[in-house]
Design a protein around this motif. Sequence first.
Motif, mmCIF file in Angstrom:
data_model
loop_
_atom_site.group_PDB
_atom_site.id
_atom_site.type_symbol
_atom_site.label_atom_id
_atom_site.label_comp_id
_atom_site.label_asym_id
_atom_site.label_seq_id
_atom_site.Cartn_x
_atom_site.Cartn_y
_atom_site.Cartn_z
ATOM 1 N N ALA A 1 -12.557 -7.160 -13.561
ATOM 2 C CA ALA A 1 -11.920 -7.037 -12.355
ATOM 3 C C ALA A 1 -10.925 -5.823 -12.344
ATOM 4 O O ALA A 1 -10.765 -5.213 -13.393
ATOM 5 N N THR A 2 -10.502 -5.378 -11.192
ATOM 6 C CA THR A 2 -9.482 -4.331 -11.161
ATOM 7 C C THR A 2 -8.419 -4.915 -10.500
ATOM 8 O O THR A 2 -8.471 -5.993 -9.676
ATOM 9 N N GLU A 3 -7.285 -4.319 -10.605
ATOM 10 C CA GLU A 3 -6.068 -4.706 -9.935
ATOM 11 C C GLU A 3 -6.008 -3.441 -8.657
ATOM 12 O O GLU A 3 -5.274 -2.564 -8.930
ATOM 13 N N PRO A 4 -6.094 -3.966 -7.539
ATOM 14 C CA PRO A 4 -6.195 -3.068 -6.387
ATOM 15 C C PRO A 4 -4.832 -2.745 -5.952
ATOM 16 O O PRO A 4 -3.778 -3.605 -6.158
ATOM 17 N N GLU A 5 -4.585 -1.717 -5.143
ATOM 18 C CA GLU A 5 -3.113 -1.051 -4.711
ATOM 19 C C GLU A 5 -3.212 -1.755 -3.297
ATOM 20 O O GLU A 5 -3.839 -1.760 -2.370
ATOM 21 N N LEU A 6 -1.971 -2.316 -2.914
ATOM 22 C CA LEU A 6 -1.932 -2.875 -1.544
ATOM 23 C C LEU A 6 -1.140 -1.718 -0.905
ATOM 24 O O LEU A 6 -0.253 -1.072 -1.005
ATOM 25 N N LYS A 7 -1.777 -1.432 0.374
ATOM 26 C CA LYS A 7 -1.551 -0.589 1.475
ATOM 27 C C LYS A 7 -0.854 -1.250 2.705
ATOM 28 O O LYS A 7 -1.649 -2.067 3.160
ATOM 29 N N CYS A 8 0.309 -0.756 2.939
ATOM 30 C CA CYS A 8 0.935 -1.674 4.129
ATOM 31 C C CYS A 8 1.673 -0.401 5.036
ATOM 32 O O CYS A 8 1.437 0.821 4.505
ATOM 33 N N GLY A 9 1.981 -0.874 6.089
ATOM 34 C CA GLY A 9 2.792 0.300 6.881
ATOM 35 C C GLY A 9 2.078 0.566 8.214
ATOM 36 O O GLY A 9 1.232 -0.106 8.612
ATOM 37 N N PRO A 10 2.950 1.030 9.363
ATOM 38 C CA PRO A 10 2.500 1.417 10.408
ATOM 39 C C PRO A 10 1.377 2.038 10.330
ATOM 40 O O PRO A 10 1.248 3.008 9.652
ATOM 41 N N GLY A 11 0.266 1.900 11.467
ATOM 42 C CA GLY A 11 -0.951 2.725 11.304
ATOM 43 C C GLY A 11 -1.712 2.190 10.517
ATOM 44 O O GLY A 11 -2.999 2.877 10.116
ATOM 45 N N VAL A 12 -1.692 1.350 9.595
ATOM 46 C CA VAL A 12 -2.611 0.834 8.589
ATOM 47 C C VAL A 12 -3.377 -0.303 9.138
ATOM 48 O O VAL A 12 -3.202 -1.296 9.765
ATOM 49 N N ASP A 13 -4.921 0.024 8.758
ATOM 50 C CA ASP A 13 -5.715 -1.227 9.445
ATOM 51 C C ASP A 13 -5.631 -2.633 8.996
ATOM 52 O O ASP A 13 -4.919 -2.717 8.065
ATOM 53 N N ASN A 14 -5.334 -3.609 10.066
ATOM 54 C CA ASN A 14 -5.293 -4.829 9.893
ATOM 55 C C ASN A 14 -3.812 -5.297 9.465
ATOM 56 O O ASN A 14 -3.745 -6.065 8.747
ATOM 57 N N ASP A 15 -2.889 -4.388 9.688
ATOM 58 C CA ASP A 15 -1.567 -4.664 9.122
ATOM 59 C C ASP A 15 -1.475 -4.418 7.590
ATOM 60 O O ASP A 15 -0.521 -5.053 7.129
ATOM 61 N N GLY A 16 -2.629 -4.129 6.876
ATOM 62 C CA GLY A 16 -2.409 -4.012 5.328
ATOM 63 C C GLY A 16 -3.872 -4.397 4.784
ATOM 64 O O GLY A 16 -4.665 -5.001 5.380
#
Length: 141
Positions: free
Chosen positions: A41-56
């Motif tokens: 497995a990998t531990e993915p990075e959470l991407k958040c913020g305005p303008g981010v697809d699907n709100d994260g």
Amino acid sequence: MRTPADFCADKDALLVPAVRIVVRIVGVEQQKQGDAHVLGATEPELKCGPGVDNDGYFDADTPLGPYYLAPDAAIRLLTYDEKAQRMGLTDPVPVATLRDVLKACKSGKQPGTPYTCSGGFFHAAMDTKGVITELTEIFQS
């Protein structure tokens, strides 16, 4: 059932390093001795913020595993009811079911009913030794 947007909204409660993390599982192997299983497995990075697809979303990265799965781990998988067009979560399933679903999804096939493919992202709870005791699949489109 959670989505990446849920994690963006409540990061501090849902993600606690070495206690509650998100992993993207690519494979499950049984250890040579005993009932333990190893997750590739990998531990993915959470991407958040305005303008981010699907709100994260979770962005896959390099492998950090292996991760170890407790023999009695509670594994909940996503389901899809075609008739109701609704997703849900299973009651805990055996690791063999997790392995079969991941294998089908990795090969581009739909797993058996009622399971569905959703990128292999799971919210994981770990004990004090770092062994995964709970896995709950996350919906990410």
